[in-house]
Scaffold this motif. Structure first.
Motif, PDB file in Angstrom:
ATOM      1  N   UNK A   1     -37.714 -56.731  54.536  1.00 14.15           N
ATOM      2  CA  UNK A   1     -38.807 -56.952  53.599  1.00 14.15           C
ATOM      3  C   UNK A   1     -39.029 -55.680  52.779  1.00 14.15           C
ATOM      4  N   UNK A   2     -38.905 -55.805  51.460  1.00 14.14           N
ATOM      5  CA  UNK A   2     -39.110 -54.661  50.568  1.00 14.14           C
ATOM      6  C   UNK A   2     -40.573 -54.468  50.218  1.00 14.14           C
ATOM      7  N   UNK A   3     -41.274 -55.570  49.969  1.00 13.20           N
ATOM      8  CA  UNK A   3     -42.648 -55.451  49.492  1.00 13.20           C
ATOM      9  C   UNK A   3     -43.397 -56.738  49.784  1.00 13.20           C
ATOM     10  N   UNK A   4     -44.651 -56.584  50.208  1.00 12.59           N
ATOM     11  CA  UNK A   4     -45.544 -57.718  50.478  1.00 12.59           C
ATOM     12  C   UNK A   4     -46.747 -57.575  49.559  1.00 12.59           C
ATOM     13  N   UNK A   5     -46.997 -58.585  48.714  1.00 15.61           N
ATOM     14  CA  UNK A   5     -48.062 -58.505  47.721  1.00 15.61           C
ATOM     15  C   UNK A   5     -49.021 -59.672  47.855  1.00 15.61           C
ATOM     16  N   UNK A   6     -50.283 -59.408  47.634  1.00 18.85           N
ATOM     17  CA  UNK A   6     -51.297 -60.441  47.570  1.00 18.85           C
ATOM     18  C   UNK A   6     -52.470 -59.920  46.746  1.00 18.85           C
ATOM     19  N   UNK A   7     -53.370 -60.815  46.358  1.00 19.46           N
ATOM     20  CA  UNK A   7     -54.542 -60.384  45.594  1.00 19.46           C
ATOM     21  C   UNK A   7     -54.186 -59.966  44.183  1.00 19.46           C
ATOM     22  N   UNK A   8     -54.790 -58.900  43.739  1.00 22.16           N
ATOM     23  CA  UNK A   8     -54.544 -58.400  42.403  1.00 22.16           C
ATOM     24  C   UNK A   8     -55.849 -58.163  41.640  1.00 22.16           C
ATOM     25  N   UNK A   9     -55.726 -57.801  40.388  1.00 19.47           N
ATOM     26  CA  UNK A   9     -54.484 -57.689  39.623  1.00 19.47           C
ATOM     27  C   UNK A   9     -53.644 -56.470  40.014  1.00 19.47           C
ATOM     28  N   UNK A  10     -52.329 -56.670  40.024  1.00 16.70           N
ATOM     29  CA  UNK A  10     -51.382 -55.612  40.364  1.00 16.70           C
ATOM     30  C   UNK A  10     -50.327 -55.504  39.262  1.00 16.70           C
ATOM     31  N   UNK A  11     -50.792 -55.552  38.024  1.00 14.86           N
ATOM     32  CA  UNK A  11     -49.870 -55.487  36.891  1.00 14.86           C
ATOM     33  C   UNK A  11     -49.114 -54.161  36.890  1.00 14.86           C
ATOM     34  N   UNK A  12     -47.805 -54.226  36.613  1.00 12.52           N
ATOM     35  CA  UNK A  12     -46.977 -53.034  36.550  1.00 12.52           C
ATOM     36  C   UNK A  12     -46.322 -52.651  37.859  1.00 12.52           C
ATOM     37  N   UNK A  13     -46.570 -53.395  38.931  1.00  6.96           N
ATOM     38  CA  UNK A  13     -45.940 -53.087  40.224  1.00  6.96           C
ATOM     39  C   UNK A  13     -44.426 -53.224  40.122  1.00  6.96           C
ATOM     40  N   UNK A  14     -43.693 -52.254  40.661  1.00  2.00           N
ATOM     41  CA  UNK A  14     -42.235 -52.289  40.636  1.00  2.00           C
ATOM     42  C   UNK A  14     -41.682 -52.156  42.045  1.00  2.00           C
ATOM     43  N   UNK A  15     -40.474 -52.679  42.222  1.00  2.00           N
ATOM     44  CA  UNK A  15     -39.774 -52.552  43.501  1.00  2.00           C
ATOM     45  C   UNK A  15     -38.282 -52.591  43.216  1.00  2.00           C
ATOM     46  N   UNK A  16     -37.503 -51.798  43.973  1.00  2.00           N
ATOM     47  CA  UNK A  16     -36.058 -51.741  43.763  1.00  2.00           C
ATOM     48  C   UNK A  16     -35.342 -52.081  45.056  1.00  2.00           C
ATOM     49  N   UNK A  17     -34.288 -52.869  44.934  1.00  2.00           N
ATOM     50  CA  UNK A  17     -33.493 -53.256  46.096  1.00  2.00           C
ATOM     51  C   UNK A  17     -32.448 -52.196  46.410  1.00  2.00           C
ATOM     52  N   UNK A  18     -31.838 -52.325  47.584  1.00  2.00           N
ATOM     53  CA  UNK A  18     -30.644 -51.532  47.895  1.00  2.00           C
ATOM     54  C   UNK A  18     -29.410 -52.413  47.873  1.00  2.00           C
ATOM     55  N   UNK A  19     -29.640 -53.722  47.873  1.00  2.00           N
ATOM     56  CA  UNK A  19     -28.551 -54.699  47.864  1.00  2.00           C
ATOM     57  C   UNK A  19     -28.396 -55.285  46.467  1.00  2.00           C
ATOM     58  N   UNK A  20     -27.370 -56.102  46.293  1.00  2.00           N
ATOM     59  CA  UNK A  20     -27.136 -56.755  45.005  1.00  2.00           C
ATOM     60  C   UNK A  20     -27.800 -58.132  44.942  1.00  2.00           C
ATOM     61  N   UNK A  21     -28.559 -58.477  45.988  1.00  2.00           N
ATOM     62  CA  UNK A  21     -29.266 -59.746  46.010  1.00  2.00           C
ATOM     63  C   UNK A  21     -30.719 -59.511  46.421  1.00  2.00           C
ATOM     64  N   UNK A  22     -31.617 -60.288  45.814  1.00  2.00           N
ATOM     65  CA  UNK A  22     -33.041 -60.168  46.104  1.00  2.00           C
ATOM     66  C   UNK A  22     -33.632 -61.574  46.205  1.00  2.00           C
ATOM     67  N   UNK A  23     -34.486 -61.749  47.196  1.00  2.00           N
ATOM     68  CA  UNK A  23     -35.236 -62.993  47.329  1.00  2.00           C
ATOM     69  C   UNK A  23     -36.715 -62.710  47.110  1.00  2.00           C
ATOM     70  N   UNK A  24     -37.317 -63.462  46.190  1.00  2.00           N
ATOM     71  CA  UNK A  24     -38.762 -63.406  45.984  1.00  2.00           C
ATOM     72  C   UNK A  24     -39.329 -64.751  46.449  1.00  2.00           C
ATOM     73  N   UNK A  25     -40.204 -64.701  47.444  1.00  2.00           N
ATOM     74  CA  UNK A  25     -40.819 -65.924  47.975  1.00  2.00           C
ATOM     75  C   UNK A  25     -42.306 -65.937  47.631  1.00  2.00           C
ATOM     76  N   UNK A  26     -42.744 -67.042  47.031  1.00  2.00           N
ATOM     77  CA  UNK A  26     -44.137 -67.199  46.647  1.00  2.00           C
ATOM     78  C   UNK A  26     -44.743 -68.372  47.416  1.00  2.00           C
ATOM     79  N   UNK A  27     -45.873 -68.103  48.078  1.00  2.00           N
ATOM     80  CA  UNK A  27     -46.553 -69.138  48.844  1.00  2.00           C
ATOM     81  C   UNK A  27     -48.023 -69.207  48.445  1.00  2.00           C
ATOM     82  N   UNK A  28     -48.519 -70.426  48.281  1.00  2.00           N
ATOM     83  CA  UNK A  28     -49.952 -70.641  48.047  1.00  2.00           C
ATOM     84  C   UNK A  28     -50.468 -71.663  49.054  1.00  2.00           C
TER      85      UNK A  28
END
Length: 234
Positions: free
Chosen positions: A188-215
């Motif tokens: 897990x690279x980053x866990x986000x909730x709430x906000x506003x968090x405009x401008x947040x950045x994250x960088x992988x070490x791999x060539x693949x990234x999964x972004x999962x969004x749950x409501x």
């Protein structure tokens, strides 16, 4: 004593440039030079962050300040709308929503069509995606998987242009998790909730990234809009 003495208020030159100075016929210069003095009106134009031009450009305003030799004092507008925005007092929230990453003058809202599906696969070196219905509020009961796959030897940097989920209370209701790989079993690279968090950045070490969004089953909020770019490692 010299037979000719320049007027001390003159800048004696062969030619006055006609933009920031004009010829003063009441002044006197030796050797048939011209008495050049600053244009007071031109200085007034530049003091207002304007420039003297033959004609003003498409995004410039011609002010009532004159310039030398009939030129126009052109100023950039004090405010320029984001060209991708439909600037309105209120977005209807059904077919268009308030994009907080856009900009409108006069405190108007940047309204854009509500687009976006739940999840997707992305293989280009640059791209973007958003929560369902963005910039309208996302629906309840979402579980969306966005997978970025770029060539081996690249990493991925994500930047959340906008981010605003349901604020957490005693428990977290709506979340975004970013994994360093293509599954939830990867780090897990980053866990986000709430906000506003405009401008947040994250960088992988791999060539693949999964972004999962749950409501969850209650409430809805604006969601997120994210850009990504792949860069060669090393």
């Amino acid at each position: 004593m010299p037979q000719c003495t320049d007027d001390k208020n003159c800048n004696c030159k062969t030619e006055c440039d006609g933009i920031i100075e004009r010829e003063d016929i009441d002044g006197s210069c030796c050797d048939n030079l011209k008495c050049c003095k600053p244009c007071a009106d031109t200085l007034q134009c530049t003091s207002r962050n304007g420039t003297c031009q033959a004609s003003c450009g498409e995004n410039e305003n011609a002010t009532d300040t004159a310039c030398c030799n009939g030129l126009k004092c052109c100023e950039m507008p004090l405010c320029t709308d984001d060209t991708n925005c439909n600037c309105k007092t209120e977005c209807d929230g059904v077919i268009e929503g308030h994009d907080r990453g856009g900009f409108c003058c006069n405190n108007l809202k940047c309204c854009k069509p509500c687009t976006g599906v739940c999840g997707g696969n992305f293989t280009e070196l640059t791209g973007s995606f958003s929560s369902t219905n963005y910039p309208c509020n996302y629906p309840t009961d979402q579980d969306c998987f966005y997978i970025i796959s770029v060539p081996v030897g690249h990493t991925v940097t994500l930047t959340f242009r906008t981010f605003f989920l349901e604020p957490p209370a005693l428990i977290e209701f709506d979340i975004v998790d970013i994994y360093d790989g293509e599954s939830v079993n990867d780090p897990l690279l980053l866990h986000l909730t709430g906000g506003p968090l405009n401008g947040t950045t994250v960088q992988s070490t791999a060539n693949k990234v999964l972004v999962r969004f749950q409501s969850d089953f209650l409430g809805d909020f604006p969601g997120f809009d994210v850009n990504y770019i792949a860069t060669i490692t090393g």
